[in-house]
Design a protein around this motif. Structure first.
Motif, PDB file in Angstrom:
ATOM      1  N   ASP A 349       5.775  16.307   5.648  1.00 20.70           N
ATOM      2  CA  ASP A 349       4.642  16.960   5.003  1.00 20.70           C
ATOM      3  C   ASP A 349       4.615  16.794   3.485  1.00 20.70           C
ATOM      4  OD1 ASP A 349       6.910  18.429   4.630  1.00 20.70           O
ATOM      5  OD2 ASP A 349       6.000  20.383   5.084  1.00 20.70           O
ATOM      6  N   VAL A 350       5.515  15.928   2.955  1.00 18.81           N
ATOM      7  CA  VAL A 350       5.522  15.649   1.509  1.00 18.81           C
ATOM      8  C   VAL A 350       4.913  14.272   1.294  1.00 18.81           C
ATOM      9  CG1 VAL A 350       6.935  15.326  -0.550  1.00 18.81           C
ATOM     10  CG2 VAL A 350       7.556  17.090   1.124  1.00 18.81           C
ATOM     11  N   GLY A 351       3.866  14.198   0.444  1.00 17.87           N
ATOM     12  CA  GLY A 351       3.088  12.968   0.310  1.00 17.87           C
ATOM     13  C   GLY A 351       3.599  11.991  -0.722  1.00 17.87           C
ATOM     14  N   ILE A 352       4.823  11.518  -0.570  1.00 16.13           N
ATOM     15  CA  ILE A 352       5.355  10.514  -1.490  1.00 16.13           C
ATOM     16  C   ILE A 352       5.862   9.317  -0.686  1.00 16.13           C
ATOM     17  CG2 ILE A 352       7.121   9.990  -3.225  1.00 16.13           C
ATOM     18  CD1 ILE A 352       7.099  12.877  -4.039  1.00 16.13           C
ATOM     19  N   GLU A 391      18.442  12.096 -13.102  1.00 17.45           N
ATOM     20  CA  GLU A 391      17.408  12.689 -13.952  1.00 17.45           C
ATOM     21  C   GLU A 391      16.149  11.831 -13.974  1.00 17.45           C
ATOM     22  OE1 GLU A 391      15.718  15.600 -16.189  1.00 17.45           O
ATOM     23  OE2 GLU A 391      17.702  15.640 -15.222  1.00 17.45           O
ATOM     24  N   GLU A 392      16.334  10.509 -13.977  1.00 18.93           N
ATOM     25  CA  GLU A 392      15.203   9.583 -13.960  1.00 18.93           C
ATOM     26  C   GLU A 392      14.393   9.746 -12.665  1.00 18.93           C
ATOM     27  OE1 GLU A 392      12.726   6.738 -15.536  1.00 18.93           O
ATOM     28  OE2 GLU A 392      14.469   7.644 -16.531  1.00 18.93           O
ATOM     29  N   MET A 393      15.093   9.941 -11.570  1.00 17.83           N
ATOM     30  CA  MET A 393      14.417  10.132 -10.286  1.00 17.83           C
ATOM     31  C   MET A 393      13.572  11.403 -10.301  1.00 17.83           C
ATOM     32  SD  MET A 393      17.748   9.097  -8.010  1.00 17.83           S
ATOM     33  CE  MET A 393      17.098   9.264  -6.378  1.00 17.83           C
ATOM     34  N   ILE A 394      14.116  12.472 -10.878  1.00 16.27           N
ATOM     35  CA  ILE A 394      13.405  13.755 -10.906  1.00 16.27           C
ATOM     36  C   ILE A 394      12.177  13.682 -11.810  1.00 16.27           C
ATOM     37  CG2 ILE A 394      13.614  16.183 -11.547  1.00 16.27           C
ATOM     38  CD1 ILE A 394      16.620  15.900 -10.763  1.00 16.27           C
ATOM     39  N   LYS A 395      12.310  12.978 -12.952  1.00 16.56           N
ATOM     40  CA  LYS A 395      11.193  12.848 -13.881  1.00 16.56           C
ATOM     41  C   LYS A 395      10.002  12.153 -13.236  1.00 16.56           C
ATOM     42  CE  LYS A 395      13.686  12.678 -18.294  1.00 16.56           C
ATOM     43  NZ  LYS A 395      14.073  11.797 -19.420  1.00 16.56           N
ATOM     44  N   LYS A 396      10.260  11.195 -12.347  1.00 20.43           N
ATOM     45  CA  LYS A 396       9.190  10.409 -11.750  1.00 20.43           C
ATOM     46  C   LYS A 396       8.342  11.217 -10.767  1.00 20.43           C
ATOM     47  CE  LYS A 396      11.175   5.771 -12.113  1.00 20.43           C
ATOM     48  NZ  LYS A 396      10.033   5.214 -12.858  1.00 20.43           N
ATOM     49  N   ILE A 397       8.885  12.336 -10.287  1.00 12.80           N
ATOM     50  CA  ILE A 397       8.181  13.084  -9.256  1.00 12.80           C
ATOM     51  C   ILE A 397       6.799  13.552  -9.729  1.00 12.80           C
ATOM     52  CG2 ILE A 397       8.212  15.228  -7.902  1.00 12.80           C
ATOM     53  CD1 ILE A 397       9.946  12.944  -6.846  1.00 12.80           C
ATOM     54  N   ASP A 398       6.708  14.054 -10.975  1.00 15.43           N
ATOM     55  CA  ASP A 398       5.440  14.602 -11.462  1.00 15.43           C
ATOM     56  C   ASP A 398       4.353  13.551 -11.583  1.00 15.43           C
ATOM     57  OD1 ASP A 398       6.411  17.170 -11.633  1.00 15.43           O
ATOM     58  OD2 ASP A 398       7.149  16.899 -13.690  1.00 15.43           O
ATOM     59  N   THR A 399       4.740  12.303 -11.789  1.00 14.33           N
ATOM     60  CA  THR A 399       3.742  11.250 -12.036  1.00 14.33           C
ATOM     61  C   THR A 399       3.654  10.244 -10.887  1.00 14.33           C
ATOM     62  OG1 THR A 399       5.416   9.968 -13.211  1.00 14.33           O
ATOM     63  CG2 THR A 399       4.041  11.451 -14.518  1.00 14.33           C
ATOM     64  N   TRP A 400       4.264  10.569  -9.743  1.00 11.45           N
ATOM     65  CA  TRP A 400       4.366   9.534  -8.688  1.00 11.45           C
ATOM     66  C   TRP A 400       3.090   9.368  -7.875  1.00 11.45           C
ATOM     67  CZ3 TRP A 400       6.715   5.583  -9.192  1.00 11.45           C
ATOM     68  CH2 TRP A 400       6.863   4.694  -8.141  1.00 11.45           C
ATOM     69  N   TYR A 401       3.046   8.177  -7.181  1.00 13.35           N
ATOM     70  CA  TYR A 401       1.897   7.820  -6.357  1.00 13.35           C
ATOM     71  C   TYR A 401       1.978   8.532  -5.029  1.00 13.35           C
ATOM     72  CZ  TYR A 401       2.500   3.998  -9.629  1.00 13.35           C
ATOM     73  OH  TYR A 401       2.688   3.259 -10.755  1.00 13.35           O
ATOM     74  N   PHE A 402       0.936   9.246  -4.671  1.00 13.47           N
ATOM     75  CA  PHE A 402       0.941   9.940  -3.386  1.00 13.47           C
ATOM     76  C   PHE A 402       0.223   9.103  -2.342  1.00 13.47           C
ATOM     77  CE2 PHE A 402       2.008  13.115  -6.385  1.00 13.47           C
ATOM     78  CZ  PHE A 402       2.797  14.029  -5.705  1.00 13.47           C
ATOM     79  N   VAL A 403       0.689   9.270  -1.106  1.00  7.07           N
ATOM     80  CA  VAL A 403       0.147   8.462  -0.011  1.00  7.07           C
ATOM     81  C   VAL A 403      -1.303   8.839   0.259  1.00  7.07           C
ATOM     82  CG1 VAL A 403       0.377   7.916   2.431  1.00  7.07           C
ATOM     83  CG2 VAL A 403       2.409   8.269   1.047  1.00  7.07           C
TER      84      VAL A 403
END
Length: 403
Positions: A349-352, A391-403
């Motif tokens: 249910d998470v759209g990443i 930390e780099e992985m966590i930062k990307k979450i806010d700006t990531w592409y959703f399915v």
């Protein structure tokens, strides 16, 4: 120009004098010498070449090219006259193995009709390929016994040059493939075979033959065996192994197999128990990670750094966590010497898109990876710290592409 072959006149010649006719290099730039006469046997007829020295220069290979024997040497020879010495231990070993093969092959054919179609004289073990789909234990035992009787009888081994017309007087084991310079090796009333190799003067010098084992090789059976001094060597090596196993398994030689089986059975039980305990620990670890996960933007996030954890174990852990709990993201970094590995996973249910996510992340460590929309993994060089990568992985979450 042809080379006079002293090894055919007398295979027991260990040293000789000769004249150097040529000292050249071949197409690969390797030095070789051509002598007027030689006792060095060249590779051929299933028998490896001799080694030794010519004027104290090492001979490491011997080949026959158009009747000329080339002695490959470490450096060129300047002299006109030379003195050659054959490595007798190697030569006599080859003589024992080659004659032993004749005896063994003849026994297989005479007793059971099993024809030998190829022979390999190896450095440690020899083998023949029999043109049959299988052999039985009792057949191999009977053949080995028969071969050793022939050895104990010390029958003569004769070499004879014959013409094509004269072949009809000999009961050959297999057809001759040449029309001239035909050489037969004969054990009277036992084996008649075309052969260009060197052999002892009697079967007694083969000393003994031992069949080690056999195996299926395509549609044939490959029989591994040793002769002569190699039998003693094999016996010594195997006895040393047995002597080492006796105290380890706490059993005499006759009980080693049973003791080893008991040990393997116990190990299998222990491995099964360990596997079950690992599964239980993973279940507890999964529950702990889910419990400790903190909410961030309506998602619960697992972010962990490990050291030298098996990649498959981390993948299973991430997969189970995201299948057990909703709204779950999992980011794992695994340190391995100078490498970093990552595992990223999400609940349904998470759209990443995790495959796209990790593809964008891995250039940070000059890495490669792959996966699916729900779980992905990869690895690369330790160009940044584990903390920095996480930390780099966590930062990307806010700006990531959703399915």
């Amino acid at each position: 120009m042809t080379t006079e072959k002293l090894y055919y006149q007398n295979p027991y010649i260990q040293s000789f004098s000769s004249r150097i006719l040529q000292c050249e290099t071949d197409e690969l730039g390797c030095f070789y010498a051509v002598l007027k006469q030689t006792a060095f046997y060249p590779t051929g007829g299933g028998q490896p070449h001799d080694t030794g020295t010519i004027n104290d220069v090492q001979v490491y290979d011997v080949e026959e090219v158009d009747g000329v024997i080339r002695h490959y040497i470490d450096r060129p020879l300047e002299e006109k006259e030379c003195y050659g010495e054959v490595n007798w231990e190697r030569r006599f070993d080859h003589m024992q193995q080659h004659a032993g093969q004749h005896i063994l092959s003849a026994a297989f054919e005479d007793m059971f009709g099993y024809k030998t179609v190829s022979f390999h004289l190896g450095k440690e073990v020899c083998s023949i390929d029999l043109d049959v789909p299988k052999i039985l234990e009792e057949e191999a035992s009977q053949v080995e016994e028969r071969a050793n009787v022939i050895i104990l009888e010390n029958r003569p081994i004769e070499a004879k040059w014959v013409t094509q017309d004269e072949l009809r007087y000999f009961p050959l084991r297999k057809a001759i493939s040449v029309n001239e310079n035909i050489r037969l090796v004969i054990i009277p009333d036992y084996d008649y075979n075309g052969c260009g190799g060197t052999h002892p003067k009697g079967t007694g010098q083969v000393s003994s033959i031992k069949i080690l084992h056999w195996e299926k090789e395509k549609k044939k059976i490959r029989v591994h065996f040793v002769c002569g001094n190699r039998v003693r060597k094999q016996l010594h090596e195997k006895h040393q192994v047995i002597q080492g196993l006796n105290p380890l398994l706490k059993a005499p030689q006759e009980n080693l197999e049973a003791a080893a089986k008991r040990l393997l059975d116990k190990q299998e039980i222990l491995e099964k128990t360990i596997s079950e305990l690992k599964k239980e620990l993973l279940l507890q670890e999964e529950d702990k990670l889910i419990y400790q996960a903190k909410r961030r933007n309506n998602c619960r996030m697992v972010k962990e750094i490990y050291s030298n954890r098996p990649m498959g174990e981390l993948q299973q852990l991430a997969r189970n966590v995201t299948q057990k709990a909703d709204n779950m993201l999992v980011f794992m970094v695994n340190e391995k010497e100078d490498k970093l590995q990552v595992v990223c996973a999400r609940s349904e249910d998470v759209g990443i898109n995790m495959k796209a996510f990790i593809t964008d992340l891995l250039p940070k460590i000059n890495g490669k990876g792959g996966g699916s929309e729900t779980i992905a993994q990869g690895g690369g060089n330790k160009l940044i710290s584990s903390d920095a990568l996480l930390e780099e992985m966590i930062k990307k979450i806010d700006t990531w592409y959703f399915v």
